[in-house]
Scaffold this active site. Structure first.
Site, PDB file in Angstrom:
ATOM      1  N   LYS A  15       4.635   5.041 -10.787  1.00  0.00           N
ATOM      2  CA  LYS A  15       5.460   5.867 -11.655  1.00  0.00           C
ATOM      3  C   LYS A  15       6.785   5.153 -11.873  1.00  0.00           C
ATOM      4  O   LYS A  15       7.178   4.255 -11.125  1.00  0.00           O
ATOM      5  CB  LYS A  15       5.703   7.259 -11.065  1.00  0.00           C
ATOM      6  N   ASP A  53       8.067  12.960  -3.495  1.00  0.00           N
ATOM      7  CA  ASP A  53       7.406  12.503  -4.723  1.00  0.00           C
ATOM      8  C   ASP A  53       5.912  12.827  -4.771  1.00  0.00           C
ATOM      9  O   ASP A  53       5.285  12.687  -5.827  1.00  0.00           O
ATOM     10  CB  ASP A  53       7.570  10.981  -4.889  1.00  0.00           C
ATOM     11  N   GLY A  88       6.638   4.421  -6.278  1.00  0.00           N
ATOM     12  CA  GLY A  88       5.826   5.496  -5.731  1.00  0.00           C
ATOM     13  C   GLY A  88       4.584   5.100  -4.981  1.00  0.00           C
ATOM     14  O   GLY A  88       3.691   5.933  -4.788  1.00  0.00           O
ATOM     15  N   SER A 115       2.001   7.911  -3.988  1.00  0.00           N
ATOM     16  CA  SER A 115       0.819   7.946  -4.848  1.00  0.00           C
ATOM     17  C   SER A 115      -0.452   7.799  -4.020  1.00  0.00           C
ATOM     18  O   SER A 115      -1.446   8.496  -4.256  1.00  0.00           O
ATOM     19  CB  SER A 115       0.913   6.838  -5.899  1.00  0.00           C
ATOM     20  N   PRO A 139       4.168  -2.963  -4.822  1.00  0.00           N
ATOM     21  CA  PRO A 139       5.059  -3.439  -3.760  1.00  0.00           C
ATOM     22  C   PRO A 139       5.638  -2.286  -2.949  1.00  0.00           C
ATOM     23  O   PRO A 139       5.920  -1.210  -3.483  1.00  0.00           O
ATOM     24  CB  PRO A 139       6.164  -4.172  -4.537  1.00  0.00           C
ATOM     25  N   GLY A 151       9.475  -0.392  -3.595  1.00  0.00           N
ATOM     26  CA  GLY A 151       9.732  -0.787  -4.973  1.00  0.00           C
ATOM     27  C   GLY A 151      10.254   0.334  -5.860  1.00  0.00           C
ATOM     28  O   GLY A 151      10.620   0.105  -7.004  1.00  0.00           O
TER      29      GLY A 151
END
Length: 290
Positions: free
Chosen positions: A20, A145, A109, A113, A103, A106
């Site tokens: 994302k 998230d 997410g 995720s 990564p 990064g």
């Protein structure tokens, strides 16, 4: 020469765990519990990790292809699987394979995720009756998230990121540059120089005018690699930081324009090009299976 077999080849169910972008991120204040009130705009990318799942009858959760330096017990995939087992009082287990492409640290997410894909994948594999709302509530305990990845729709988020309002955005192509650093979200949110008094704005204002990333100046100061990547990408396109970083990105009207800039980046700076999407490729995959 024969092709190298996929690490997910043995899996019964294979699902994506998309990246994302935070198209803006405003920090409104710090709550008594230490978390921050924020406003942000999420959009998905058609690019990410991939996870494979197969059931086990012995109740064990076994992760194959874990992350270097991260014990399985601390991995969000394993934590998500065990949280779902407990919540559903489920005696089934699973073998889980991870093909890691995003990564770490990064700001796109990856871990959240992966956790969301695990919750949705195992709900299907174990034939549970958990709906999206219940999984989002469970996911929030793993990370702020995770619910946005569970729901899989571009959204304007408030609170700590869990109050989601679906939005329809343009779906450009993005060039995402990944400096070789892993940014600690906790470190950035604890930085005394982080701006924590941005006034709240409406979703209409965000959609009309956009916004900034309040974390960007702090990340640039702490991580010169990120600052240098922003300077470089800004030569071609308006570059921004996603989340707390360290990935930076620019948007393009088509893939050809994005590829053209990607080809001019130095070899030491990893990058990828991906289409923005208002419905995550995980949700699209699950819908195709139903």
């Amino acid at each position: 020469m024969s092709a190298t077999p996929s690490p997910l080849a043995a899996a019964q169910l294979i699902l994506p765990a998309p990246a994302k972008l935070n198209l803006m991120l405003h920090i409104l204040g710090r709550r008594a519990d230490g978390y921050h009130e924020l406003q942000t705009l999420f959009q998905f990318l058609d690019y990410g990790d991939e996870l494979g799942f197969s059931p086990r009858a012995d109740g064990e959760i076994r992760l194959h292809g874990g992350l270097p330096g991260v014990p399985d017990e601390a991995n969000l995939i394993v934590r998500a699987a065990r949280a779902l087992q407990t919540d559903a009082n489920c005696t089934q287990g699973a073998d889980i394979w991870l093909d890691k492409r995003l990564p770490m640290g990064g700001g796109i997410g990856g871990g959240s995720s992966d956790a969301a894909t695990t919750l949705l994948g195992l709900t299907r594999l174990w034939k549970l009756e958990h709906d999206e709302n219940r999984l989002a509530t469970l996911g929030l305990r793993l990370g702020a998230d995770v619910p946005v990845f569970i729901r899989g729709r571009a959204a304007f988020a408030e609170g700590v990121g869990e109050k989601l309002l679906p939005v329809q955005l343009d779906e450009p192509w993005f060039l995402v540059v990944a400096p070789q650093v892993s940014v600690s979200t906790a470190e950035i949110f604890q930085d005394p120089e982080l701006t924590r008094d941005t006034p709240a704005i409406t979703v209409r204002t965000v959609l009309e005018r956009g916004g900034r990333n309040d974390c960007q100046l702090v990340v640039e100061k702490r991580y010169p690699e990120v600052r240098n990547a922003l300077i470089l990408l800004n030569k071609f396109v308006s570059a921004r930081l996603t989340g707390t970083g360290g990935c930076v990105f620019g948007s393009f009207p088509n893939r050809g324009e994005a590829d053209k800039v990607a080809a001019q980046l130095p070899a030491y700076l990893p990058s990828f090009v991906a289409k923005g999407s208002n419905v995550s490729m995980l949700q699209r995959k699950l819908k195709s299976l139903s």
